[in-house]
Write an enzyme that holds these catalytic residues in place. Structure first.
Site, PDB file in Angstrom:
ATOM      1  N   ARG A   1      14.874  -5.906  -7.305  1.00 29.55           N
ATOM      2  CA  ARG A   1      14.889  -6.216  -8.738  1.00 29.55           C
ATOM      3  C   ARG A   1      14.592  -7.689  -8.937  1.00 29.55           C
ATOM      4  O   ARG A   1      15.242  -8.541  -8.331  1.00 29.55           O
ATOM      5  CB  ARG A   1      16.269  -5.927  -9.336  1.00 29.55           C
ATOM      6  CG  ARG A   1      16.640  -4.486  -9.327  1.00 29.55           C
ATOM      7  CD  ARG A   1      17.727  -4.173 -10.322  1.00 29.55           C
ATOM      8  NE  ARG A   1      18.891  -5.061 -10.259  1.00 29.55           N
ATOM      9  CZ  ARG A   1      19.898  -4.990 -11.109  1.00 29.55           C
ATOM     10  NH1 ARG A   1      19.895  -4.098 -12.082  1.00 29.55           N
ATOM     11  NH2 ARG A   1      20.925  -5.796 -10.997  1.00 29.55           N
TER      12      ARG A   1
ATOM     13  N   THR B   1      14.019 -10.641 -14.875  1.00 24.18           N
ATOM     14  CA  THR B   1      13.637  -9.532 -15.768  1.00 24.18           C
ATOM     15  C   THR B   1      14.400  -8.244 -15.439  1.00 24.18           C
ATOM     16  O   THR B   1      14.424  -7.316 -16.255  1.00 24.18           O
ATOM     17  CB  THR B   1      12.134  -9.230 -15.625  1.00 24.18           C
ATOM     18  OG1 THR B   1      11.898  -8.774 -14.273  1.00 24.18           O
ATOM     19  CG2 THR B   1      11.281 -10.457 -15.898  1.00 24.18           C
TER      20      THR B   1
ATOM     21  N   ASP C   1      27.091  -6.416  -5.336  1.00 25.05           N
ATOM     22  CA  ASP C   1      25.724  -6.201  -4.838  1.00 25.05           C
ATOM     23  C   ASP C   1      25.788  -5.368  -3.562  1.00 25.05           C
ATOM     24  O   ASP C   1      26.253  -5.848  -2.517  1.00 25.05           O
ATOM     25  CB  ASP C   1      25.056  -7.556  -4.559  1.00 25.05           C
ATOM     26  CG  ASP C   1      23.582  -7.391  -4.219  1.00 25.05           C
ATOM     27  OD1 ASP C   1      23.276  -6.625  -3.272  1.00 25.05           O
ATOM     28  OD2 ASP C   1      22.742  -8.001  -4.885  1.00 25.05           O
TER      29      ASP C   1
ATOM     30  N   ASP D   1      23.956  -6.732  -0.358  1.00 24.40           N
ATOM     31  CA  ASP D   1      24.659  -7.867   0.259  1.00 24.40           C
ATOM     32  C   ASP D   1      25.925  -7.412   0.971  1.00 24.40           C
ATOM     33  O   ASP D   1      26.268  -7.911   2.041  1.00 24.40           O
ATOM     34  CB  ASP D   1      25.018  -8.911  -0.805  1.00 24.40           C
ATOM     35  CG  ASP D   1      23.806  -9.733  -1.223  1.00 24.40           C
ATOM     36  OD1 ASP D   1      22.826  -9.780  -0.454  1.00 24.40           O
ATOM     37  OD2 ASP D   1      23.834 -10.310  -2.324  1.00 24.40           O
TER      38      ASP D   1
END
Ligand code: PRP
Ligand code: URA
Length: 209
Positions: free
Chosen positions: A104, A108, A200, A203
């Site tokens: 991603r 945006t 995340d 991660d």
């Protein structure tokens, strides 16, 4: 409209709670994701067709059941989707694996494609797309479109945690794709992270932050 399957077995909820906890480290996070994926795999493969085969046990001949026809392909969305492959592979060792690389854009939040390698006969297979996080739904929708462009007709999406926004987008753009999740969370924050979510996923799986 595509069907939403929330697989909220108590063992899955228990394991997911540990994954959500920010104190849980990468090793346990990975292990739990693999375990949940195997458990979710039971549900996602629940309706695959069987056929009769004649075999002989040490005692007598019998007619028994084997999986027939449609074979499986597992397609993780890189990186985090990789964390769901081992569990599914334990359940279906003969499944082929394709990879779709998407990330991603941080500003945006739009997905950017950087890799695609799929089994040659993927269009003949039941394809399970894996990604722990269904946030805006942009990555999942793009991955499904890439598969459809290559002729895939039977696609299922397997995620761990989904936001209502992501579910709505997949259902609108791909009404033929059923969605399997362990939990539907509340909303997305301004950074398009799932709330409460688990942070995340990439991660946390790979220990990159
Ligand atoms: C995360 C996640 C999904 C995507 C979900 O990947 O693993 O692929 O975001 O968000 P969306 O529904 O809004 O598209 P990320 O882009 O962080 O890449 P990574 O797996 O390489 O960390
Ligand atoms: N990607 C993640 O890894 N987590 C989120 O909450 C949203 C997108």
């Amino acid at each position: 409209m595509s069907k939403l399957h929330v697989i909220d077995h108590p063992m899955i909820q228990h394991k997911l709670t540990i994954m959500r906890d920010k104190e849980t480290g990468s090793k346990d996070f990975r292990q739990l994701l693999e375990e949940i994926s195997l458990l979710m795999g039971y549900e996602i493969t629940r309706d695959i067709p069987l056929e009769d085969v004649e075999i002989e046990t040490p005692i007598c001949k019998m007619t028994a059941k084997k999986v027939s026809g449609r074979k499986l392909a597992i397609v993780p969305i890189l990186r985090a989707g990789m964390g769901m492959v081992e569990g599914l592979h334990t359940l279906v060792p003969v499944a082929k694996v394709g990879h779709i690389g998407l990330y991603r854009n941080e500003t945006t939040h739009e997905p950017v494609v950087y890799y695609c390698k799929l089994p040659e006969d993927i269009q003949k297979r039941l394809v399970i797309v894996t990604d722990p996080m269904l946030a805006t739904g942009g990555s999942a929708c793009d991955a499904v479109k890439m598969l459809k462009d290559r002729g895939c007709k039977n696609i299922r999406l397997m995620c761990l945690v989904a936001a209502p926004e992501g579910i709505a987008k997949v259902q609108k753009e791909h009404p033929d794709v059923d969605i399997y999740v362990a939990a539907v969370d509340d909303h997305l924050n301004a950074d398009a992270y799932i709330v409460p979510g688990l942070g995340d996923a990439g991660d946390r799986i790979f220990g990159t932050k």
